[in-house]
Design an enzyme around this catalytic site. Structure first.
Site, PDB file in Angstrom:
ATOM      1  N   MET A  51       1.373  -1.855   8.116  1.00 35.28           N
ATOM      2  CA  MET A  51       0.107  -1.652   8.832  1.00 35.28           C
ATOM      3  C   MET A  51      -0.779  -0.591   8.180  1.00 35.28           C
ATOM      4  SD  MET A  51       1.332  -1.961  12.741  1.00 35.28           S
ATOM      5  CE  MET A  51      -0.266  -1.391  13.301  1.00 35.28           C
ATOM      6  N   GLY A  52      -0.385  -0.136   6.994  1.00 38.20           N
ATOM      7  CA  GLY A  52      -1.270   0.728   6.218  1.00 38.20           C
ATOM      8  C   GLY A  52      -1.419   2.143   6.730  1.00 38.20           C
ATOM      9  N   GLY A  53      -0.399   2.664   7.448  1.00 39.62           N
ATOM     10  CA  GLY A  53      -0.495   4.036   7.950  1.00 39.62           C
ATOM     11  C   GLY A  53      -0.594   5.062   6.832  1.00 39.62           C
ATOM     12  N   GLY A  54       0.261   4.918   5.818  1.00 39.65           N
ATOM     13  CA  GLY A  54       0.222   5.843   4.676  1.00 39.65           C
ATOM     14  C   GLY A  54      -1.095   5.746   3.922  1.00 39.65           C
ATOM     15  N   SER A  55      -1.622   4.523   3.818  1.00 40.66           N
ATOM     16  CA  SER A  55      -2.923   4.322   3.149  1.00 40.66           C
ATOM     17  C   SER A  55      -4.047   4.973   3.951  1.00 40.66           C
ATOM     18  CB  SER A  55      -3.208   2.821   2.989  1.00 40.66           C
ATOM     19  OG  SER A  55      -2.236   2.230   2.167  1.00 40.66           O
ATOM     20  N   ALA A  56      -3.961   4.870   5.296  1.00 37.96           N
ATOM     21  CA  ALA A  56      -4.962   5.512   6.152  1.00 37.96           C
ATOM     22  C   ALA A  56      -4.900   7.027   5.988  1.00 37.96           C
ATOM     23  CB  ALA A  56      -4.744   5.123   7.612  1.00 37.96           C
ATOM     24  N   PRO A 102       2.652   2.736  13.277  1.00 37.72           N
ATOM     25  CA  PRO A 102       4.084   2.679  12.942  1.00 37.72           C
ATOM     26  C   PRO A 102       4.321   2.748  11.426  1.00 37.72           C
ATOM     27  CG  PRO A 102       3.561   1.054  14.622  1.00 37.72           C
ATOM     28  CD  PRO A 102       2.253   1.629  14.168  1.00 37.72           C
ATOM     29  N   ASP A 116      -4.273  -0.687  -0.534  1.00 35.87           N
ATOM     30  CA  ASP A 116      -4.807  -0.756   0.837  1.00 35.87           C
ATOM     31  C   ASP A 116      -5.756   0.390   1.182  1.00 35.87           C
ATOM     32  OD1 ASP A 116      -3.481  -3.096   1.446  1.00 35.87           O
ATOM     33  OD2 ASP A 116      -1.801  -2.119   2.453  1.00 35.87           O
ATOM     34  N   LYS A 153      -4.197  -1.188   9.953  1.00 35.99           N
ATOM     35  CA  LYS A 153      -4.751  -2.545   9.799  1.00 35.99           C
ATOM     36  C   LYS A 153      -3.666  -3.595   9.967  1.00 35.99           C
ATOM     37  CE  LYS A 153      -2.881  -3.280   5.532  1.00 35.99           C
ATOM     38  NZ  LYS A 153      -1.813  -4.248   5.303  1.00 35.99           N
TER      39      LYS A 153
END
Length: 310
Positions: free
Chosen positions: A108-113, A103, A145, A12
Site C-alpha cells: 500500500m506504499g506506506g514506506g513510499s509515502a 499497514p 511508488d 495507495k
C-alpha cells in the site's frame, strides 16, 4: 534549533493492474491504475545532532518494529537526495518522527509515502527550494511508488509503473482494506504469474502490451461504484492466491459482507473491497472485524503530499 516541519502523504491501492511481457532486464511491462487513499502517513522533521528515525502509529506493535529506524530508512535517503540536489556537501542531520497509518508490507506504499513526505519536509526545513520537477525525478530514483505519493489522486502508471498520467474528475469511492499478517514477495508473485502463464501455453516474453482501460476511466468519472466494480482487474491476483490461498477466503468474506467487488491490490497481500457508500464500507468493516479480520474503511481519491504545519 529550527521549528519542526510536518508533512503528510497518502497510502495507495492498485485498482487495475495489467502485466505485459517479461523484459530482458527481468522486469515486466505493466499498466497500473493507482488511487491515493485517505490513510495518511505523517512525518515531522527537526534538526538533530545525528540522523534519527522514530516510528509510532495506528498499526500493530509488530508492524512498527518492522520499520527500519536507521539510515537505511527511505526518509534518510530522501533527505540526502535533497542535499545532493541543493549541492549541500555536509547536510545537517535530521530527526524524523513517522506516524504510520498505512499497514506495513501490504503493497500500500506506506514506506513510499514516508519518503515523499520526507522530501517535502526536509526541503522546507533546510529552505532549499528544490523545484517540483527535480523533486519528482529524485522521488522516482528513490522508488517507483514515490512520485505517485507526491502526486496523489488517481493516475495511470505505465512502463515499470513509474511514468504517471493523472486521471482527473474521479468521483469518490469507498473502500475497505484487509491487510494480512504475512507478507508476499513481489518478485515471487511475478515469477509465479510467469510460471502459470507458461503452463497454459502463453510465452511470458510475448504478452501483448497492456492497453488504456477506457471503460474503467469512464466508470471512475461517472461516480457509479457498480460500474467501477465491473472494471476492476489485477493480473497478479491469480499468482498471489496460488501462493497465499487464504486471500481467496478473505475476498469471499468481503463479498458475503456486502462488498461490490474484492480484489488483491497489486502483488498483495492487502485485499481491497469496493463498497457502494461510506455507510456500506463501515458495515462491511464491522462484519469483517466481527469475523476476526483487521478491516479498515477509507476512501479515495485523496490528495498527494501536503504540508500540515510548521
Amino acid at each position: 534549533m529550527s521549528n519542526p516541519v510536518t508533512v503528510s502523504a497518502p497510502g495507495k491501492i492498485n485498482i487495475l493492474f495489467k502485466v505485459g511481457a517479461l523484459q530482458s532486464d527481468g522486469y515486466h511491462e505493466v499498466l497500473s491504475v493507482y488511487q491515493a487513499l485517505d490513510l495518511r502517513e505523517i512525518v515531522t522533521v527537526t534538526s538533530s545532532e545525528s540522523w534519527q528515525v522514530t516510528v509510532s502509529g495506528a498499526i500493530s506493535a509488530e508492524q512498527i518494529q518492522a520499520v527500519p529506524t536507521g539510515e537505511d530508512n527511505l526518509v534518510v535517503r530522501a533527505a540526502k537526495s535533497i542535499a545532493e540536489l541543493a549541492k549541500i556537501e555536509n547536510p545537517h542531520p535530521v530527526n524524523f518522527e513517522i506516524t504510520k497509518n498505512v499497514p506495513v508490507a501490504g503493497g500500500m506504499g506506506g514506506g513510499s509515502a514516508d519518503a515523499a513526505a520526507a522530501l517535502l519536509a526536509v526541503d522546507e526545513l533546510w529552505c532549499t527550494g528544490v523545484d517540483g520537477e527535480a523533486l519528482i525525478k529524485a522521488a522516482a530514483e528513490l522508488g517507483a511508488d514515490i512520485p505517485f505519493a507526491l502526486l496523489g489522486g488517481t493516475a495511470i502508471g505505465v512502463g515499470k509503473g513509474d511514468h504517471l498520467e493523472s486521471i482527473d474528475n474521479v468521483a469518490r469511492l469507498h473502500w475497505v482494506l484487509v491487510p494480512m499478517d504475512a507478507g508476499l514477495s513481489t518478485p515471487r508473485v511475478y515469477a509465479k504469474l510467469d510460471e502459470m502463464r507458461a503452463a497454459r501455453g502463453e510465452d511470458p516474453r510475448q504478452i501483448p502490451t497492456p492497453v488504456q482501460p477506457e471503460q474503467l476511466i469512464a466508470a471512475l468519472k461517472s461516480g457509479d461504484a457498480r460500474e467501477v466494480a465491473k472494471n476492476l482487474h489485477n493480473d497478479l491476483q491469480e499468482a498471489a492466491i496460488a501462493l497465499m490461498p487464504e486471500l481467496s477466503i478473505t475476498m469471499h468474506a468481503g463479498l458475503a459482507a456486502g462488498a461490490l467487488a474484492a480484489m488483491v491490490s497489486g502483488s498483495g497481500p492487502t485485499v481491497a473491497m469496493l463498497a457502494e457508500s461510506q455507510a456500506a464500507a463501515e458495515s462491511i468493516a464491522n462484519h469483517l472485524a466481527f469475523e476476526g479480520y483487521i478491516a479498515i474503511p477509507t476512501y479515495g481519491p485523496a490528495k498527494g503530499t501536503l504540508m500540515e504545519h510548521n
